[in-house]
Motif scaffolding. Structure first.
Motif, PDB file in Angstrom:
ATOM      1  N   ASN A 164     -29.073  24.856  44.701  1.00 59.37           N
ATOM      2  CA  ASN A 164     -29.325  24.586  46.109  1.00 59.37           C
ATOM      3  C   ASN A 164     -28.306  23.584  46.636  1.00 59.37           C
ATOM      4  N   HIS A 165     -27.770  23.848  47.796  1.00 56.80           N
ATOM      5  CA  HIS A 165     -26.848  22.925  48.447  1.00 56.80           C
ATOM      6  C   HIS A 165     -27.670  21.833  49.126  1.00 56.80           C
ATOM      7  N   ARG A 166     -27.385  20.590  48.800  1.00 59.72           N
ATOM      8  CA  ARG A 166     -28.169  19.464  49.308  1.00 59.72           C
ATOM      9  C   ARG A 166     -27.319  18.585  50.220  1.00 59.72           C
ATOM     10  N   GLY A 167     -27.971  17.979  51.191  1.00 61.66           N
ATOM     11  CA  GLY A 167     -27.277  17.086  52.119  1.00 61.66           C
ATOM     12  C   GLY A 167     -28.275  16.395  53.020  1.00 61.66           C
ATOM     13  N   ARG A 168     -27.857  16.066  54.224  1.00 60.34           N
ATOM     14  CA  ARG A 168     -28.732  15.373  55.167  1.00 60.34           C
ATOM     15  C   ARG A 168     -29.040  16.282  56.348  1.00 60.34           C
ATOM     16  N   ASN A 169     -30.304  16.420  56.642  1.00 59.86           N
ATOM     17  CA  ASN A 169     -30.720  17.280  57.744  1.00 59.86           C
ATOM     18  C   ASN A 169     -32.074  16.781  58.253  1.00 59.86           C
ATOM     19  N   GLY A 170     -32.024  15.907  59.229  1.00 64.76           N
ATOM     20  CA  GLY A 170     -33.246  15.300  59.739  1.00 64.76           C
ATOM     21  C   GLY A 170     -32.938  13.948  60.364  1.00 64.76           C
ATOM     22  N   LYS A 171     -33.961  13.136  60.527  1.00 70.22           N
ATOM     23  CA  LYS A 171     -33.775  11.827  61.148  1.00 70.22           C
ATOM     24  C   LYS A 171     -33.349  10.795  60.116  1.00 70.22           C
ATOM     25  N   ASN A 172     -32.386   9.959  60.496  1.00 70.11           N
ATOM     26  CA  ASN A 172     -31.945   8.894  59.616  1.00 70.11           C
ATOM     27  C   ASN A 172     -32.828   7.663  59.792  1.00 70.11           C
ATOM     28  N   LYS A 173     -32.428   6.558  59.167  1.00 76.29           N
ATOM     29  CA  LYS A 173     -33.248   5.341  59.211  1.00 76.29           C
ATOM     30  C   LYS A 173     -33.402   4.786  60.633  1.00 76.29           C
ATOM     31  N   LYS A 174     -32.452   5.097  61.497  1.00 75.69           N
ATOM     32  CA  LYS A 174     -32.519   4.622  62.881  1.00 75.69           C
ATOM     33  C   LYS A 174     -33.337   5.554  63.764  1.00 75.69           C
ATOM     34  N   GLY A 175     -33.759   6.691  63.180  1.00 75.31           N
ATOM     35  CA  GLY A 175     -34.530   7.649  63.955  1.00 75.31           C
ATOM     36  C   GLY A 175     -33.688   8.684  64.663  1.00 75.31           C
ATOM     37  N   ASP A 176     -32.365   8.652  64.434  1.00 74.21           N
ATOM     38  CA  ASP A 176     -31.461   9.611  65.065  1.00 74.21           C
ATOM     39  C   ASP A 176     -31.355  10.877  64.207  1.00 74.21           C
ATOM     40  N   GLN A 177     -31.196  12.021  64.859  1.00 74.16           N
ATOM     41  CA  GLN A 177     -31.027  13.277  64.143  1.00 74.16           C
ATOM     42  C   GLN A 177     -29.685  13.266  63.417  1.00 74.16           C
ATOM     43  N   GLU A 178     -29.689  13.720  62.188  1.00 77.62           N
ATOM     44  CA  GLU A 178     -28.486  13.654  61.363  1.00 77.62           C
ATOM     45  C   GLU A 178     -28.327  14.946  60.563  1.00 77.62           C
ATOM     46  N   TYR A 179     -27.096  15.444  60.527  1.00 76.72           N
ATOM     47  CA  TYR A 179     -26.784  16.613  59.695  1.00 76.72           C
ATOM     48  C   TYR A 179     -25.496  16.317  58.941  1.00 76.72           C
ATOM     49  N   LYS A 180     -25.560  16.421  57.625  1.00 75.86           N
ATOM     50  CA  LYS A 180     -24.375  16.163  56.814  1.00 75.86           C
ATOM     51  C   LYS A 180     -24.374  17.142  55.646  1.00 75.86           C
ATOM     52  N   GLU A 181     -23.432  18.068  55.672  1.00 81.52           N
ATOM     53  CA  GLU A 181     -23.371  19.092  54.642  1.00 81.52           C
ATOM     54  C   GLU A 181     -22.327  18.778  53.570  1.00 81.52           C
ATOM     55  N   SER A 182     -21.412  17.838  53.867  1.00 83.90           N
ATOM     56  CA  SER A 182     -20.338  17.538  52.921  1.00 83.90           C
ATOM     57  C   SER A 182     -19.907  16.080  53.063  1.00 83.90           C
TER      58      SER A 182
END
Length: 235
Positions: A164-182
């Protein structure tokens, strides 16, 4: 002397592992999944060692190097210092770099340059294939980024043991939407701050899962003993 070494290992190793896991500052206990059940390294691809490489059962940092191996040696250095050196002690962790065939000597040169400052380089894996095969393999992950004309990119991704490819997809610690695939290997800060954090989370996931499985096996063993005792009483 051997007994002392064993005792020291028993005390120090758990502390070291705890420090690795406890310093993760990501807001989630689990790293989101970007895509599931991805393709493994094709069996016909060659490697520096001549062995068949696989990502199955490993936590893998997957990169696409391209033909400019020596020109981009700084990217390897960043990855080595910020990521590999921190996690090379975990037997289920590896770096897999995909390179167009014909660059074997250049990749061996990179290994030879990193070895004096790193020691154990067994976790560094280079695999070689035709450019069109590399492009097809890259496209299978459906990434937003693109390979350049040499079939390379400074971006690397994290693939877990189930491919499975893992990364960031959701809210970060500040509550902002975040997407990071690489993660950008040109940026030491990106590797040190974000990728290091995310790998810690995945390692912690598997550690917690292993602990849960061990506890479940202990519960089953205990229940079996109780059942056997009850049977003997009733006989």
């Amino acid at each position: 002397m051997k007994n002392k070494i064993v005792l020291i290992s028993l005390f120090i190793l758990p502390i070291a592992i705890y420090l690795v896991f406890s310093t993760a500052s990501h807001n989630s206990l689990f790293l989101p999944t970007i895509s599931k059940n991805n393709q493994d390294i094709p069996l016909n691809w060659t490697s520096l060692s001549g062995s068949k490489e696989s990502m199955k059962g490993k936590i893998t940092v997957l990169g696409f190097v391209g033909d400019k191996v020596i020109e981009n040696r700084g990217n390897f250095f960043n990855l080595n210092q910020k990521i590999y050196n921190k996690y090379k002690g975990f037997k289920d962790f590896q770096m897999v770099m995909v390179v167009p065939s014909g660059n074997e000597k250049k990749c061996q040169q990179i290994i030879d340059e990193l070895a004096p400052i790193t020691g154990d380089m067994k976790g560094w894996r280079f695999v070689f294939a035709a450019p069109q095969e590399i492009q097809a393999f890259y496209d299978s992950f459906k990434l937003m980024g693109q390979l350049d004309e040499s079939k390379g990119t400074p971006a690397v991704i994290i693939v877990d043991k189930e491919l499975n490819h893992r990364g960031r997809n959701g809210k970060n610690k500040k509550g902002d939407q975040e997407y990071k695939e690489s993660y950008n290997t040109i940026s030491a800060a990106d590797l040190h701050n974000e990728m290091t954090d995310d790998i810690k989370i995945i390692l912690r996931e598997y550690r917690l899962a292993l602990k849960k499985n061990n506890n479940e096996r202990k519960d089953v063993f205990r229940d079996n003993i109780k059942q056997n005792i009850e049977k003997q009483k009733n006989q």
